[in-house]
Design a protein around this motif. Structure first.
Motif, PDB file in Angstrom:
ATOM      1  N   PHE A  12     -18.018  -7.653 -63.995  1.00  0.00           N
ATOM      2  CA  PHE A  12     -18.434  -8.089 -65.325  1.00  0.00           C
ATOM      3  C   PHE A  12     -17.659  -9.315 -65.766  1.00  0.00           C
ATOM      4  CE2 PHE A  12     -15.020  -5.010 -66.124  1.00  0.00           C
ATOM      5  CZ  PHE A  12     -14.208  -5.680 -67.021  1.00  0.00           C
ATOM      6  N   SER A  13     -18.219  -9.984 -66.763  1.00  0.00           N
ATOM      7  CA  SER A  13     -17.518 -11.027 -67.492  1.00  0.00           C
ATOM      8  C   SER A  13     -17.789 -10.788 -68.960  1.00  0.00           C
ATOM      9  CB  SER A  13     -17.991 -12.424 -67.077  1.00  0.00           C
ATOM     10  OG  SER A  13     -19.343 -12.629 -67.451  1.00  0.00           O
ATOM     11  N   CYS A  14     -16.877 -11.280 -69.806  1.00  0.00           N
ATOM     12  CA  CYS A  14     -17.031 -11.055 -71.245  1.00  0.00           C
ATOM     13  C   CYS A  14     -16.066 -11.962 -71.993  1.00  0.00           C
ATOM     14  CB  CYS A  14     -16.753  -9.593 -71.596  1.00  0.00           C
ATOM     15  SG  CYS A  14     -15.060  -9.058 -71.233  1.00  0.00           S
ATOM     16  N   PRO A  15     -16.260 -12.107 -73.312  1.00  0.00           N
ATOM     17  CA  PRO A  15     -15.264 -12.822 -74.104  1.00  0.00           C
ATOM     18  C   PRO A  15     -13.914 -12.127 -73.982  1.00  0.00           C
ATOM     19  CG  PRO A  15     -17.285 -12.495 -75.357  1.00  0.00           C
ATOM     20  CD  PRO A  15     -17.409 -11.669 -74.123  1.00  0.00           C
ATOM     21  N   ASP A  16     -12.866 -12.897 -73.837  1.00  0.00           N
ATOM     22  CA  ASP A  16     -11.547 -12.303 -73.631  1.00  0.00           C
ATOM     23  C   ASP A  16     -11.005 -11.706 -74.934  1.00  0.00           C
ATOM     24  OD1 ASP A  16      -9.283 -11.576 -72.257  1.00  0.00           O
ATOM     25  OD2 ASP A  16      -8.249 -13.462 -72.688  1.00  0.00           O
ATOM     26  N   ARG A  17     -10.435 -10.540 -74.811  1.00  0.00           N
ATOM     27  CA  ARG A  17      -9.759  -9.877 -75.933  1.00  0.00           C
ATOM     28  C   ARG A  17      -8.883  -8.774 -75.371  1.00  0.00           C
ATOM     29  NH1 ARG A  17     -13.927  -5.736 -78.886  1.00  0.00           N
ATOM     30  NH2 ARG A  17     -11.945  -4.660 -79.228  1.00  0.00           N
ATOM     31  N   ALA A  18      -8.033  -8.258 -76.178  1.00  0.00           N
ATOM     32  CA  ALA A  18      -7.132  -7.196 -75.739  1.00  0.00           C
ATOM     33  C   ALA A  18      -7.901  -5.884 -75.540  1.00  0.00           C
ATOM     34  CB  ALA A  18      -6.024  -6.993 -76.769  1.00  0.00           C
ATOM     35  N   ASP A  42      -8.388 -14.134 -66.090  1.00  0.00           N
ATOM     36  CA  ASP A  42      -8.522 -14.550 -67.484  1.00  0.00           C
ATOM     37  C   ASP A  42      -8.611 -16.079 -67.504  1.00  0.00           C
ATOM     38  OD1 ASP A  42      -8.380 -15.077 -70.139  1.00  0.00           O
ATOM     39  OD2 ASP A  42      -6.515 -14.008 -70.519  1.00  0.00           O
ATOM     40  N   ASP A  43      -9.795 -16.613 -67.805  1.00  0.00           N
ATOM     41  CA  ASP A  43      -9.997 -18.058 -67.837  1.00  0.00           C
ATOM     42  C   ASP A  43      -9.661 -18.560 -69.238  1.00  0.00           C
ATOM     43  OD1 ASP A  43     -10.683 -20.665 -67.564  1.00  0.00           O
ATOM     44  OD2 ASP A  43     -12.807 -20.327 -67.151  1.00  0.00           O
ATOM     45  N   THR A  44      -8.509 -19.176 -69.375  1.00  0.00           N
ATOM     46  CA  THR A  44      -8.060 -19.628 -70.686  1.00  0.00           C
ATOM     47  C   THR A  44      -8.892 -20.812 -71.192  1.00  0.00           C
ATOM     48  OG1 THR A  44      -6.378 -21.008 -69.613  1.00  0.00           O
ATOM     49  CG2 THR A  44      -5.715 -18.796 -70.314  1.00  0.00           C
ATOM     50  N   GLU A  45      -9.550 -21.533 -70.276  1.00  0.00           N
ATOM     51  CA  GLU A  45     -10.358 -22.676 -70.701  1.00  0.00           C
ATOM     52  C   GLU A  45     -11.640 -22.224 -71.391  1.00  0.00           C
ATOM     53  OE1 GLU A  45     -11.094 -25.338 -67.501  1.00  0.00           O
ATOM     54  OE2 GLU A  45      -8.981 -25.800 -67.156  1.00  0.00           O
ATOM     55  N   SER A  46     -12.312 -21.223 -70.808  1.00  0.00           N
ATOM     56  CA  SER A  46     -13.566 -20.744 -71.395  1.00  0.00           C
ATOM     57  C   SER A  46     -13.356 -19.528 -72.292  1.00  0.00           C
ATOM     58  CB  SER A  46     -14.556 -20.370 -70.287  1.00  0.00           C
ATOM     59  OG  SER A  46     -14.051 -19.285 -69.508  1.00  0.00           O
ATOM     60  N   HIS A 282     -20.481 -23.929 -64.998  1.00  0.00           N
ATOM     61  CA  HIS A 282     -20.819 -24.726 -63.834  1.00  0.00           C
ATOM     62  C   HIS A 282     -19.958 -24.363 -62.615  1.00  0.00           C
ATOM     63  CE1 HIS A 282     -23.521 -27.239 -66.123  1.00  0.00           C
ATOM     64  NE2 HIS A 282     -22.562 -27.518 -67.000  1.00  0.00           N
ATOM     65  N   LYS A 283     -19.127 -23.332 -62.760  1.00  0.00           N
ATOM     66  CA  LYS A 283     -18.239 -22.914 -61.682  1.00  0.00           C
ATOM     67  C   LYS A 283     -18.513 -21.434 -61.358  1.00  0.00           C
ATOM     68  CE  LYS A 283     -14.544 -24.018 -64.049  1.00  0.00           C
ATOM     69  NZ  LYS A 283     -13.128 -24.277 -64.386  1.00  0.00           N
ATOM     70  N   THR A 284     -17.742 -20.904 -60.429  1.00  0.00           N
ATOM     71  CA  THR A 284     -17.817 -19.486 -60.117  1.00  0.00           C
ATOM     72  C   THR A 284     -16.419 -18.910 -60.020  1.00  0.00           C
ATOM     73  OG1 THR A 284     -17.784 -19.839 -57.724  1.00  0.00           O
ATOM     74  CG2 THR A 284     -19.969 -19.711 -58.788  1.00  0.00           C
ATOM     75  N   ILE A 285     -16.329 -17.625 -60.303  1.00  0.00           N
ATOM     76  CA  ILE A 285     -15.128 -16.849 -60.021  1.00  0.00           C
ATOM     77  C   ILE A 285     -15.427 -16.057 -58.753  1.00  0.00           C
ATOM     78  CG2 ILE A 285     -13.522 -15.093 -60.861  1.00  0.00           C
ATOM     79  CD1 ILE A 285     -13.588 -17.736 -62.491  1.00  0.00           C
ATOM     80  N   VAL A 286     -14.610 -16.197 -57.729  1.00  0.00           N
ATOM     81  CA  VAL A 286     -14.833 -15.507 -56.462  1.00  0.00           C
ATOM     82  C   VAL A 286     -13.648 -14.609 -56.172  1.00  0.00           C
ATOM     83  CG1 VAL A 286     -15.316 -15.740 -54.004  1.00  0.00           C
ATOM     84  CG2 VAL A 286     -16.185 -17.464 -55.610  1.00  0.00           C
TER      85      VAL A 286
END
Length: 289
Positions: A12-18, A42-46, A282-286
């Motif tokens: 999964f992916s989602c907005p980051d939160r605690a 945790d992608d701090t940019e997005s 425009h990228k991927t997490i692998v």
């Protein structure tokens, strides 16, 4: 009791939160599940959080539909874009190829020995089956769909029909030397992987190895990426390179490039089928194995 081989994968992916990891871990524990593998980023940019969890059921029934349903409130609470699958269920993959068949031959071999678990639903080519007389298709349906500028839209309609009617979940352009239209690219968005015989974003278009030779490069490579309507601009899944010298001719680069293309495409497809790839703009997490 379920056996350890009954492994499921949640990604999964989602907005980051605690609290995301705690909520997912608690849910799996309460469902009688045991986490076998967990990877996160945790992608701090997005400001988005990405995770892949492999687990099995050690208490109760290994009922994936029930677990999926029960996970719904957790997913909704954290606004997860998620999937939960049984890796034992092989995905249905359609292969597209042109004259150069080294990637096709490699995927067929890896499929045959079980290295890439998938169900190949068919092979589409703009060249006749005689081109591949040396290959064993092992009963896989073959579709010869010649194409020209005048027939491109009609031919792509046939490709899309075969994709749908075969129940395919994934298309692989295994050196399919035709540029997909914006319309077909959109239909296959997130479900089509291409191998580009160049280390993108450099040397796009025709004869990239010859372009590389003319520039005197010291490294050549290949790129596997998802197909989008922007030519060779889709999110990159995997890349690899090999060192060359001034002694290498364009033919040497092509020969060495074939080896890179094979392994890069195989890794990208395997990771996709294993739910190790998550889009990130425009990228991927692998999450590599």
């Amino acid at each position: 009791m379920p056996t350890p081989s009954q492994t499921f994968v949640l990604k999964f992916s989602c907005p980051d939160r605690a609290g995301i990891v705690a909520a997912v871990s608690t849910f799996l524990y309460e469902q009688g599940c045991n986490i076998l593998e967990a990877q996160q980023f945790d992608d701090t940019e997005s400001n988005r959080f990405f995770m892949r969890v492999a687990f099995n059921v050690i208490e109760g029934t290994a009922d994936l539909p029930r677990i999926r349903t029960a996970f719904g409130p957790v997913a909704d609470g954290f606004k997860l874009d998620w999937s939960m699958r049984d890796p034992a269920e092989k995905r249905r993959v359609l292969l597209l190829v042109s004259k150069f068949d080294h990637c096709l031959a490699d995927l067929l071999y890896r499929w045959r020995i079980g290295e890439i678990p998938m169900e190949i639903t068919g092979i589409i080519s703009n060249h006749p089956i005689e081109t591949y007389a040396h290959l064993d298709f092992d009963g896989i349906p073959f579709h010869h769909l010649p194409v020209s500028k005048a027939t491109k839209m009609e031919q792509e309609a046939q490709v899309w029909r075969i994709f749908q009617e075969s129940g395919s979940e994934m298309a692989v352009l295994a050196r399919y030397m035709q540029v997909l239209s914006d319309g077909l690219s959109a239909k296959l968005s997130g479900r089509c992987i291409n191998i580009h015989h160049s280390f993108l974003p450099g040397f796009k278009g025709a004869k990239p190895y010859h372009q590389a030779h003319q520039r005197g490069v010291k490294l050549i490579g290949a790129t596997a990426h998802y197909v989008t309507s922007d030519l060779d601009e889709g999110p990159i899944i995997e890349q690899d390179v090999e060192r060359i010298t001034h002694q290498d001719s364009p033919d040497d680069l092509v020969r060495k490039g074939r080896d890179i293309e094979r392994r890069v495409l195989a890794r990208a497809l395997a990771w996709h089928l294993q739910d190790r790839v998550i889009p990130n703009g425009h990228k991927t997490i692998v999450f590599r194995d």
